[in-house]
Design a protein around this motif. Structure first.
Motif, PDB file in Angstrom:
ATOM      1  N   ALA A  84      15.713 -22.298 -27.967  1.00 51.08           N
ATOM      2  CA  ALA A  84      15.700 -21.550 -26.699  1.00 51.08           C
ATOM      3  C   ALA A  84      14.445 -20.679 -26.609  1.00 51.08           C
ATOM      4  O   ALA A  84      13.809 -20.602 -25.545  1.00 51.08           O
ATOM      5  CB  ALA A  84      16.965 -20.688 -26.589  1.00 51.08           C
ATOM      6  N   GLU A  85      14.064 -20.071 -27.726  1.00 55.06           N
ATOM      7  CA  GLU A  85      12.855 -19.235 -27.730  1.00 55.06           C
ATOM      8  C   GLU A  85      11.609 -20.086 -27.470  1.00 55.06           C
ATOM      9  O   GLU A  85      10.713 -19.685 -26.728  1.00 55.06           O
ATOM     10  CB  GLU A  85      12.721 -18.509 -29.068  1.00 55.06           C
ATOM     11  N   ALA A  86      11.578 -21.265 -28.082  1.00 56.45           N
ATOM     12  CA  ALA A  86      10.421 -22.152 -27.875  1.00 56.45           C
ATOM     13  C   ALA A  86      10.331 -22.576 -26.411  1.00 56.45           C
ATOM     14  O   ALA A  86       9.238 -22.606 -25.825  1.00 56.45           O
ATOM     15  CB  ALA A  86      10.544 -23.379 -28.777  1.00 56.45           C
ATOM     16  N   LEU A  87      11.474 -22.864 -25.809  1.00 59.15           N
ATOM     17  CA  LEU A  87      11.467 -23.278 -24.399  1.00 59.15           C
ATOM     18  C   LEU A  87      11.135 -22.096 -23.485  1.00 59.15           C
ATOM     19  O   LEU A  87      10.469 -22.275 -22.457  1.00 59.15           O
ATOM     20  CB  LEU A  87      12.816 -23.898 -24.031  1.00 59.15           C
ATOM     21  N   ASP A  88      11.587 -20.918 -23.857  1.00 61.84           N
ATOM     22  CA  ASP A  88      11.247 -19.726 -23.062  1.00 61.84           C
ATOM     23  C   ASP A  88       9.735 -19.513 -23.044  1.00 61.84           C
ATOM     24  O   ASP A  88       9.151 -19.189 -22.007  1.00 61.84           O
ATOM     25  CB  ASP A  88      11.931 -18.474 -23.633  1.00 61.84           C
ATOM     26  N   ARG A  89       9.109 -19.695 -24.215  1.00 56.51           N
ATOM     27  CA  ARG A  89       7.650 -19.539 -24.275  1.00 56.51           C
ATOM     28  C   ARG A  89       6.980 -20.576 -23.387  1.00 56.51           C
ATOM     29  O   ARG A  89       6.043 -20.276 -22.655  1.00 56.51           O
ATOM     30  CB  ARG A  89       7.161 -19.693 -25.723  1.00 56.51           C
ATOM     31  N   TYR A  90       7.502 -21.817 -23.430  1.00 60.12           N
ATOM     32  CA  TYR A  90       6.940 -22.889 -22.598  1.00 60.12           C
ATOM     33  C   TYR A  90       7.118 -22.546 -21.121  1.00 60.12           C
ATOM     34  O   TYR A  90       6.168 -22.666 -20.328  1.00 60.12           O
ATOM     35  CB  TYR A  90       7.634 -24.214 -22.922  1.00 60.12           C
ATOM     36  N   ASP A  91       8.311 -22.082 -20.748  1.00 63.32           N
ATOM     37  CA  ASP A  91       8.571 -21.746 -19.346  1.00 63.32           C
ATOM     38  C   ASP A  91       7.672 -20.598 -18.893  1.00 63.32           C
ATOM     39  O   ASP A  91       7.181 -20.585 -17.768  1.00 63.32           O
ATOM     40  CB  ASP A  91      10.043 -21.364 -19.147  1.00 63.32           C
ATOM     41  N   GLY A  92       7.440 -19.638 -19.804  1.00 63.07           N
ATOM     42  CA  GLY A  92       6.560 -18.514 -19.492  1.00 63.07           C
ATOM     43  C   GLY A  92       5.152 -18.977 -19.211  1.00 63.07           C
ATOM     44  O   GLY A  92       4.526 -18.567 -18.225  1.00 63.07           O
ATOM     45  N   HIS A  93       4.662 -19.896 -20.058  1.00 63.97           N
ATOM     46  CA  HIS A  93       3.312 -20.434 -19.843  1.00 63.97           C
ATOM     47  C   HIS A  93       3.250 -21.232 -18.555  1.00 63.97           C
ATOM     48  O   HIS A  93       2.278 -21.165 -17.812  1.00 63.97           O
ATOM     49  CB  HIS A  93       2.908 -21.323 -21.020  1.00 63.97           C
ATOM     50  N   ASP A 134       9.964 -32.589 -17.641  1.00 64.45           N
ATOM     51  CA  ASP A 134      11.106 -32.927 -18.497  1.00 64.45           C
ATOM     52  C   ASP A 134      10.625 -33.467 -19.836  1.00 64.45           C
ATOM     53  O   ASP A 134      11.140 -33.094 -20.889  1.00 64.45           O
ATOM     54  CB  ASP A 134      12.002 -33.960 -17.817  1.00 64.45           C
ATOM     55  N   ALA A 135       9.639 -34.367 -19.780  1.00 60.79           N
ATOM     56  CA  ALA A 135       9.132 -34.952 -21.020  1.00 60.79           C
ATOM     57  C   ALA A 135       8.444 -33.900 -21.868  1.00 60.79           C
ATOM     58  O   ALA A 135       8.545 -33.930 -23.098  1.00 60.79           O
ATOM     59  CB  ALA A 135       8.172 -36.089 -20.697  1.00 60.79           C
ATOM     60  N   GLU A 136       7.753 -32.992 -21.226  1.00 58.83           N
ATOM     61  CA  GLU A 136       7.103 -31.908 -21.983  1.00 58.83           C
ATOM     62  C   GLU A 136       8.151 -31.040 -22.673  1.00 58.83           C
ATOM     63  O   GLU A 136       7.980 -30.631 -23.819  1.00 58.83           O
ATOM     64  CB  GLU A 136       6.240 -31.046 -21.069  1.00 58.83           C
ATOM     65  N   ARG A 137       9.250 -30.791 -21.971  1.00 57.97           N
ATOM     66  CA  ARG A 137      10.315 -29.973 -22.576  1.00 57.97           C
ATOM     67  C   ARG A 137      10.912 -30.690 -23.797  1.00 57.97           C
ATOM     68  O   ARG A 137      11.195 -30.056 -24.807  1.00 57.97           O
ATOM     69  CB  ARG A 137      11.406 -29.670 -21.539  1.00 57.97           C
ATOM     70  N   VAL A 138      11.079 -32.012 -23.664  1.00 56.46           N
ATOM     71  CA  VAL A 138      11.601 -32.774 -24.801  1.00 56.46           C
ATOM     72  C   VAL A 138      10.621 -32.702 -25.966  1.00 56.46           C
ATOM     73  O   VAL A 138      11.025 -32.555 -27.129  1.00 56.46           O
ATOM     74  CB  VAL A 138      11.869 -34.244 -24.400  1.00 56.46           C
ATOM     75  N   ALA A 139       9.323 -32.765 -25.654  1.00 57.54           N
ATOM     76  CA  ALA A 139       8.314 -32.667 -26.719  1.00 57.54           C
ATOM     77  C   ALA A 139       8.358 -31.286 -27.377  1.00 57.54           C
ATOM     78  O   ALA A 139       8.210 -31.173 -28.596  1.00 57.54           O
ATOM     79  CB  ALA A 139       6.926 -32.950 -26.150  1.00 57.54           C
ATOM     80  N   ILE A 140       8.582 -30.248 -26.552  1.00 55.63           N
ATOM     81  CA  ILE A 140       8.694 -28.889 -27.108  1.00 55.63           C
ATOM     82  C   ILE A 140       9.902 -28.820 -28.043  1.00 55.63           C
ATOM     83  O   ILE A 140       9.825 -28.296 -29.162  1.00 55.63           O
ATOM     84  CB  ILE A 140       8.888 -27.847 -25.967  1.00 55.63           C
ATOM     85  N   VAL A 141      11.032 -29.367 -27.571  1.00 55.16           N
ATOM     86  CA  VAL A 141      12.253 -29.373 -28.390  1.00 55.16           C
ATOM     87  C   VAL A 141      12.004 -30.133 -29.691  1.00 55.16           C
ATOM     88  O   VAL A 141      12.357 -29.667 -30.781  1.00 55.16           O
ATOM     89  CB  VAL A 141      13.432 -30.000 -27.605  1.00 55.16           C
ATOM     90  N   MET A 180      16.393 -27.924 -16.329  1.00 46.94           N
ATOM     91  CA  MET A 180      17.259 -28.472 -17.387  1.00 46.94           C
ATOM     92  C   MET A 180      17.779 -27.345 -18.272  1.00 46.94           C
ATOM     93  O   MET A 180      17.057 -26.413 -18.592  1.00 46.94           O
ATOM     94  CB  MET A 180      16.461 -29.453 -18.268  1.00 46.94           C
ATOM     95  N   SER A 181      19.043 -27.464 -18.697  1.00 51.92           N
ATOM     96  CA  SER A 181      19.593 -26.478 -19.633  1.00 51.92           C
ATOM     97  C   SER A 181      19.177 -26.846 -21.051  1.00 51.92           C
ATOM     98  O   SER A 181      18.678 -27.955 -21.300  1.00 51.92           O
ATOM     99  CB  SER A 181      21.115 -26.470 -19.524  1.00 51.92           C
ATOM    100  N   LEU A 182      19.410 -25.929 -21.976  1.00 55.95           N
ATOM    101  CA  LEU A 182      19.083 -26.215 -23.378  1.00 55.95           C
ATOM    102  C   LEU A 182      19.848 -27.437 -23.870  1.00 55.95           C
ATOM    103  O   LEU A 182      19.293 -28.296 -24.566  1.00 55.95           O
ATOM    104  CB  LEU A 182      19.421 -24.985 -24.235  1.00 55.95           C
ATOM    105  N   ASP A 183      21.127 -27.535 -23.482  1.00 56.74           N
ATOM    106  CA  ASP A 183      21.922 -28.698 -23.898  1.00 56.74           C
ATOM    107  C   ASP A 183      21.327 -29.994 -23.365  1.00 56.74           C
ATOM    108  O   ASP A 183      21.299 -31.008 -24.065  1.00 56.74           O
ATOM    109  CB  ASP A 183      23.376 -28.548 -23.414  1.00 56.74           C
ATOM    110  N   ASP A 184      20.854 -29.948 -22.110  1.00 54.72           N
ATOM    111  CA  ASP A 184      20.227 -31.151 -21.537  1.00 54.72           C
ATOM    112  C   ASP A 184      18.969 -31.517 -22.312  1.00 54.72           C
ATOM    113  O   ASP A 184      18.699 -32.696 -22.574  1.00 54.72           O
ATOM    114  CB  ASP A 184      19.867 -30.921 -20.063  1.00 54.72           C
ATOM    115  N   ASP A 185      18.180 -30.494 -22.649  1.00 57.48           N
ATOM    116  CA  ASP A 185      16.941 -30.748 -23.393  1.00 57.48           C
ATOM    117  C   ASP A 185      17.243 -31.356 -24.756  1.00 57.48           C
ATOM    118  O   ASP A 185      16.578 -32.296 -25.197  1.00 57.48           O
ATOM    119  CB  ASP A 185      16.153 -29.439 -23.580  1.00 57.48           C
ATOM    120  N   ILE A 186      18.252 -30.807 -25.418  1.00 59.79           N
ATOM    121  CA  ILE A 186      18.611 -31.324 -26.747  1.00 59.79           C
ATOM    122  C   ILE A 186      19.155 -32.751 -26.631  1.00 59.79           C
ATOM    123  O   ILE A 186      18.822 -33.625 -27.433  1.00 59.79           O
ATOM    124  CB  ILE A 186      19.635 -30.400 -27.446  1.00 59.79           C
ATOM    125  N   ALA A 187      19.964 -32.969 -25.591  1.00 55.93           N
ATOM    126  CA  ALA A 187      20.514 -34.324 -25.394  1.00 55.93           C
ATOM    127  C   ALA A 187      19.393 -35.320 -25.103  1.00 55.93           C
ATOM    128  O   ALA A 187      19.418 -36.460 -25.596  1.00 55.93           O
ATOM    129  CB  ALA A 187      21.533 -34.311 -24.259  1.00 55.93           C
TER     130      ALA A 187
END
Lengths: 178, 69
Positions: free
Chosen positions: A165-174, A107-114, B1-8
């Motif tokens: 979304a594209e950035a997260l897709d790349r992260y999920d792919g990796h 989760d934290a990694e995803r937030v960092a990606i965002v 997590m969905s994109l909205d969750d990530d953004i939130a």
């Protein structure tokens, strides 16, 4: 209503939006807090004039001040450093948080990606997204604040979300590969 | 997590805390408000007096040269 109570009402009504606006522009929440303080200091100094305005006028006045506030070179440099520090803090927070290990780390990694993807967005998209997400503002409110039609704000939000979304897709792919 | 969750979740990391917001509020309201003091206007005869004084000084400062010439 006394002067301080009137100012409190205005401050609470607009501070999140103003802070989000500056965070979108600078990428640095701490610098944005300084800039927000500058804006509301002007509100405090001109409170009589501002309170005589209708609500829409008050918001417009506050954001005119915000838009016109110069972000000088020193502050801009602090912005760059602040962005790096903010990212570092997020990563450190990721490492420090113990507990249900893998989920929390992902989760934290995803937030960092965002966060990283947002910092790379064009400023107008970053401002719109930050005001919507951190300022809890509608497209109409954002448009009124930054001086563009609500449809333009929605378009910018759509582009920004697609990039994220594209950035997260790349992260999920990796993540799946490893 | 969905994109909205990530953004939130990201938004929560950049949002100003209530404690910080309150500290800023307290700093602002502790700032004295500049009073709008009206600029005192000049007396109606000021410009006439100024011109008279100026002319007198011009005459006084140029007369030695005129005498020399």
């Amino acid at each position: 209503m006394d002067r301080q109570a009137e100012f409190r009402r205005l401050y609470e009504a607009h501070r999140r939006a103003v802070h989000a606006y500056f965070t979108g522009r600078t990428g640095d929440p701490d610098l944005s807090a300084d800039l927000m303080q500058d804006v509301f200091l002007r509100v405090w100094q001109h409170l009589d004039k501002v309170t005589d305005m209708p609500d829409d006028g008050q918001r417009a006045w506050i954001f005119t001040v915000a838009r016109n506030l110069s972000i000088d070179t020193g502050r801009h440099q602090r912005t760059q450093a602040g962005t790096e520090q903010a990212l570092a803090r997020e990563r450190a927070g990721t490492a420090a948080s113990s507990a249900p290990a893998s989920v929390a780390v992902i989760d934290a990694e995803r937030v960092a990606i965002v966060s990283d993807a947002i910092s790379r967005l064009p400023e107008e998209q970053r401002v719109a997204l930050t005001m919507a997400a951190a300022g809890s503002m509608t497209s109409v409110e954002i448009g009124a604040a930054v001086g563009v039609p609500a449809g333009t704000v929605r378009y910018r939000l759509s582009l920004a979300r697609r990039t994220l979304a594209e950035a997260l897709d790349r992260y999920d792919g990796h993540a799946e590969e490893s | 997590m969905s994109l909205d969750d990530d953004i939130a979740a990201w938004a929560a990391t950049v949002r100003l805390t209530d404690a910080d917001a309150d500290a800023i509020f307290q700093r602002i309201v502790a700032t004295p408000v500049r009073s709008a003091t009206a600029t005192p206007s000049l007396a109606p005869s000021w410009w006439r007096s100024f011109n008279a004084g100026f002319a007198a000084r011009m005459v006084a400062s140029t007369s030695p040269a005129r005498r020399a010439a």
